[in-house]
Design a protein around this motif. Structure first.
Motif, PDB file in Angstrom:
ATOM      1  N   ARG A 131       0.803  -1.220   0.000  1.00  0.00           N
ATOM      2  CA  ARG A 131       0.000   0.000   0.000  1.00  0.00           C
ATOM      3  C   ARG A 131       0.836   1.272   0.000  1.00  0.00           C
ATOM      4  O   ARG A 131       0.292   2.368  -0.030  1.00  0.00           O
ATOM      5  CB  ARG A 131      -0.938   0.000   1.208  1.00  0.00           C
ATOM      6  CG  ARG A 131      -1.904  -1.181   1.242  1.00  0.00           C
ATOM      7  CD  ARG A 131      -3.051  -0.912   2.171  1.00  0.00           C
ATOM      8  NE  ARG A 131      -2.591  -0.603   3.524  1.00  0.00           N
ATOM      9  CZ  ARG A 131      -3.352  -0.018   4.448  1.00  0.00           C
ATOM     10  NH1 ARG A 131      -4.590   0.319   4.151  1.00  0.00           N
ATOM     11  NH2 ARG A 131      -2.877   0.222   5.657  1.00  0.00           N
ATOM     12  N   GLY A 132       2.161   1.126   0.030  1.00  0.00           N
ATOM     13  CA  GLY A 132       3.016   2.314   0.100  1.00  0.00           C
ATOM     14  C   GLY A 132       2.854   3.225  -1.101  1.00  0.00           C
ATOM     15  O   GLY A 132       2.669   4.436  -0.962  1.00  0.00           O
ATOM     16  N   ARG A 133       2.916   2.658  -2.313  1.00  0.00           N
ATOM     17  CA  ARG A 133       2.762   3.467  -3.521  1.00  0.00           C
ATOM     18  C   ARG A 133       1.368   4.061  -3.615  1.00  0.00           C
ATOM     19  O   ARG A 133       1.189   5.194  -4.089  1.00  0.00           O
ATOM     20  CB  ARG A 133       3.042   2.610  -4.766  1.00  0.00           C
ATOM     21  CG  ARG A 133       4.473   2.133  -4.870  1.00  0.00           C
ATOM     22  CD  ARG A 133       5.460   3.301  -4.924  1.00  0.00           C
ATOM     23  NE  ARG A 133       6.845   2.859  -5.058  1.00  0.00           N
ATOM     24  CZ  ARG A 133       7.891   3.649  -4.941  1.00  0.00           C
ATOM     25  NH1 ARG A 133       7.723   4.932  -4.689  1.00  0.00           N
ATOM     26  NH2 ARG A 133       9.119   3.161  -5.054  1.00  0.00           N
ATOM     27  N   LEU A 134       0.383   3.319  -3.163  1.00  0.00           N
ATOM     28  CA  LEU A 134      -0.983   3.835  -3.178  1.00  0.00           C
ATOM     29  C   LEU A 134      -1.113   5.054  -2.273  1.00  0.00           C
ATOM     30  O   LEU A 134      -1.765   6.036  -2.632  1.00  0.00           O
ATOM     31  CB  LEU A 134      -1.963   2.747  -2.736  1.00  0.00           C
ATOM     32  CG  LEU A 134      -3.436   3.162  -2.627  1.00  0.00           C
ATOM     33  CD1 LEU A 134      -3.965   3.605  -3.985  1.00  0.00           C
ATOM     34  CD2 LEU A 134      -4.276   2.016  -2.067  1.00  0.00           C
ATOM     35  N   SER A 135      -0.457   5.004  -1.097  1.00  0.00           N
ATOM     36  CA  SER A 135      -0.528   6.143  -0.184  1.00  0.00           C
ATOM     37  C   SER A 135       0.163   7.364  -0.781  1.00  0.00           C
ATOM     38  O   SER A 135      -0.292   8.502  -0.590  1.00  0.00           O
ATOM     39  CB  SER A 135       0.095   5.782   1.167  1.00  0.00           C
ATOM     40  OG  SER A 135       1.504   5.629   1.064  1.00  0.00           O
TER      41      SER A 135
END
Length: 209
Positions: free
Chosen positions: A138-142
């Motif tokens: 979820r890092g890139r999504l955040s």
């Protein structure tokens, strides 16, 4: 009730029914929010969250064991590209202060002003390490979430110049202890500066909505 006229009894009875229904809906929504996930809460998750947040949120950070003892503001600036290819950088804009000003003295503040930026930053901070590297899927999504919020706040362009890149930082200031306390605290601001992010066509499209 016996001393009331028929129309008055009808009004009182109808008001009682409305209050009872409102109480039933409220208790049902809160129960489904705090209860373990089940088929009903999953099916109506969007409606439940829309009702509960932010007024009835169960946020235990306000209480023991460790209440929040610091204020965190999210700020951003933009890099603008001139027609000749050169760039200029705007001053930092305090997005959290803008939200606070919109909420102050407003009896019906919007959910967006209360939660969007704060939760987006919490989402980013929980999915990145100290080197600003994403942790987990979820890092890139955040990053995309924060970037698009910032672009929507700053706008896709300024002074006729398009926004080429943006940079985000947080400013965390510990809350000073009360005068009667012997506790010592360093209230010097702590900055967390993120790298420059390029603004994509999709980001500009989202900002224009």
């Amino acid at each position: 009730m016996a001393g009331l006229s028929l129309p008055a009894r009808v009004v009182v009875g109808a008001a009682g029914v409305v209050v009872a229904l409102a109480a039933a809906v409220h208790l049902s929504m809160v129960f489904l929010h705090v209860a373990p996930q089940n088929s009903v809460s999953r099916q109506h998750a969007a409606a439940i969250d829309a009702y509960v947040y932010p007024e009835f949120e169960q946020n235990w950070k306000f209480f023991a064991p460790n209440p929040l003892q610091q204020n965190t503001a999210v700020q951003a600036r933009a890099e603008l590209r001139r027609p000749d290819g050169s760039t200029t950088v705007t001053p930092w804009t305090d997005l959290s202060a803008q939200d606070g000003a919109a909420i102050l003295h407003n009896p019906f503040p919007s959910h967006t002003r209360q939660n969007e930026l704060r939760r987006a930053w919490d989402f980013y901070a929980s999915t990145h390490d100290a080197r600003e590297q994403p942790v987990g899927l979820r890092g890139r999504l955040s990053e995309q979430y924060v970037r698009r919020i910032v672009v929507s706040r700053l706008g896709g362009g300024r002074d006729g110049l398009p926004v080429d890149r943006i940079q985000v930082r947080s400013v965390t200031v510990p809350i000073a202890p009360p005068p009667w306390s012997d506790e010592k605290a360093d209230t010097k601001p702590v900055y967390r500066v993120l790298p420059w992010w390029p603004v994509t066509t999709d980001d500009r499209a989202e900002a224009g909505r």
